[in-house]
Design a protein around this motif. Sequence first.
Motif, mmCIF file in Angstrom:
data_model
loop_
_atom_site.group_PDB
_atom_site.id
_atom_site.type_symbol
_atom_site.label_atom_id
_atom_site.label_comp_id
_atom_site.label_asym_id
_atom_site.label_seq_id
_atom_site.Cartn_x
_atom_site.Cartn_y
_atom_site.Cartn_z
ATOM 1 N N THR A 19 0.833 -1.192 0.000
ATOM 2 C CA THR A 19 0.000 0.000 0.000
ATOM 3 C C THR A 19 0.873 1.248 0.000
ATOM 4 O OG1 THR A 19 -1.746 -1.171 1.167
ATOM 5 C CG2 THR A 19 -1.838 1.220 1.224
ATOM 6 N N VAL A 20 1.928 1.250 0.795
ATOM 7 C CA VAL A 20 2.836 2.398 0.851
ATOM 8 C C VAL A 20 3.560 2.552 -0.479
ATOM 9 C CG1 VAL A 20 4.943 3.266 1.935
ATOM 10 C CG2 VAL A 20 3.133 2.321 3.346
ATOM 11 N N ALA A 21 3.930 1.458 -1.117
ATOM 12 C CA ALA A 21 4.688 1.515 -2.363
ATOM 13 C C ALA A 21 3.839 2.037 -3.526
ATOM 14 C CB ALA A 21 5.244 0.141 -2.697
ATOM 15 N N ALA A 22 2.524 1.884 -3.462
ATOM 16 C CA ALA A 22 1.656 2.338 -4.544
ATOM 17 C C ALA A 22 1.507 3.857 -4.455
ATOM 18 C CB ALA A 22 0.297 1.660 -4.438
ATOM 19 N N GLN A 23 2.041 4.567 -5.459
ATOM 20 C CA GLN A 23 1.972 6.024 -5.470
ATOM 21 C C GLN A 23 1.905 6.541 -6.895
ATOM 22 O OE1 GLN A 23 5.465 7.136 -2.934
ATOM 23 N NE2 GLN A 23 3.945 8.473 -2.034
ATOM 24 N N ALA A 24 1.468 7.781 -6.993
ATOM 25 C CA ALA A 24 1.534 8.492 -8.275
ATOM 26 C C ALA A 24 2.973 8.952 -8.484
ATOM 27 C CB ALA A 24 0.594 9.688 -8.249
ATOM 28 N N VAL A 25 3.376 9.043 -9.737
ATOM 29 C CA VAL A 25 4.694 9.581 -10.097
ATOM 30 C C VAL A 25 4.471 10.526 -11.274
ATOM 31 C CG1 VAL A 25 7.025 9.073 -10.900
ATOM 32 C CG2 VAL A 25 5.868 7.466 -9.363
ATOM 33 N N ILE A 26 4.907 11.775 -11.133
ATOM 34 C CA ILE A 26 4.750 12.749 -12.220
ATOM 35 C C ILE A 26 6.046 12.788 -13.028
ATOM 36 C CG2 ILE A 26 5.401 14.724 -10.775
ATOM 37 C CD1 ILE A 26 3.302 16.364 -12.362
ATOM 38 N N THR A 27 5.916 12.530 -14.335
ATOM 39 C CA THR A 27 7.070 12.483 -15.224
ATOM 40 C C THR A 27 6.849 13.472 -16.363
ATOM 41 O OG1 THR A 27 7.366 10.146 -14.696
ATOM 42 C CG2 THR A 27 8.508 10.974 -16.643
ATOM 43 N N THR A 53 3.256 8.191 -14.263
ATOM 44 C CA THR A 53 3.903 6.895 -14.468
ATOM 45 C C THR A 53 3.822 6.021 -13.218
ATOM 46 O OG1 THR A 53 6.039 7.882 -13.918
ATOM 47 C CG2 THR A 53 5.462 7.757 -16.255
ATOM 48 N N GLY A 54 3.033 6.452 -12.241
ATOM 49 C CA GLY A 54 2.837 5.659 -11.030
ATOM 50 C C GLY A 54 1.629 4.756 -11.155
ATOM 51 N N ASP A 55 1.188 4.251 -10.003
ATOM 52 C CA ASP A 55 0.048 3.335 -10.013
ATOM 53 C C ASP A 55 -1.131 3.804 -9.152
ATOM 54 O OD1 ASP A 55 1.338 2.953 -7.625
ATOM 55 O OD2 ASP A 55 1.840 0.858 -7.975
ATOM 56 N N LYS A 56 -1.148 5.076 -8.822
ATOM 57 C CA LYS A 56 -2.277 5.704 -8.124
ATOM 58 C C LYS A 56 -2.617 6.997 -8.866
ATOM 59 C CE LYS A 56 -2.922 3.204 -4.379
ATOM 60 N NZ LYS A 56 -4.104 2.458 -4.157
ATOM 61 N N PRO A 57 -3.851 7.513 -8.727
ATOM 62 C CA PRO A 57 -4.205 8.776 -9.385
ATOM 63 C C PRO A 57 -3.303 9.925 -8.918
ATOM 64 C CG PRO A 57 -6.173 7.641 -8.673
ATOM 65 C CD PRO A 57 -5.006 6.892 -8.082
#
Length: 129
Positions: A19-27, A53-57
């Motif tokens: 859960t902590v590892a799942a985050q949004a990433v702005i590229t 490029t992440g896995d959350k909104p």
Amino acid sequence: MIKRLFSTLVCGLVLGITTVAAQAVITFKHTEHNFGKFKESKEQTFTFKFKNTGDKPLVIEQAVASCGCTIPTYTQAPIAPGKSGEIKVVYNGKGKSAGEFKKVITVRSNASNELVRLYIMGDMEAANP
């Protein structure tokens, strides 16, 4: 009993880590733009494109320019993983000193890289009197 407790703890720990590892990433495709030479009388506009490029909104919380002559507008809706958004920047140098400039736009979001700086620059020529 102890075995069941241990299994529950391990499962909880693994679930917590994912859960902590799942985050949004702005590229961003580009973080700098040079307008080159232009006349003071002509506003300059550039659109910085980015992708989640992440896995959350991804949610852009704010985009703030270093001066009032630079106005950023940005995608307000959450950006789903794999989708794109943009930050449009308008530079209006009317009444400002002619010459080279460099302005910064600070972008804050809920991404793992929550603070990103974008730069615009150019060489503004004075308008003819």
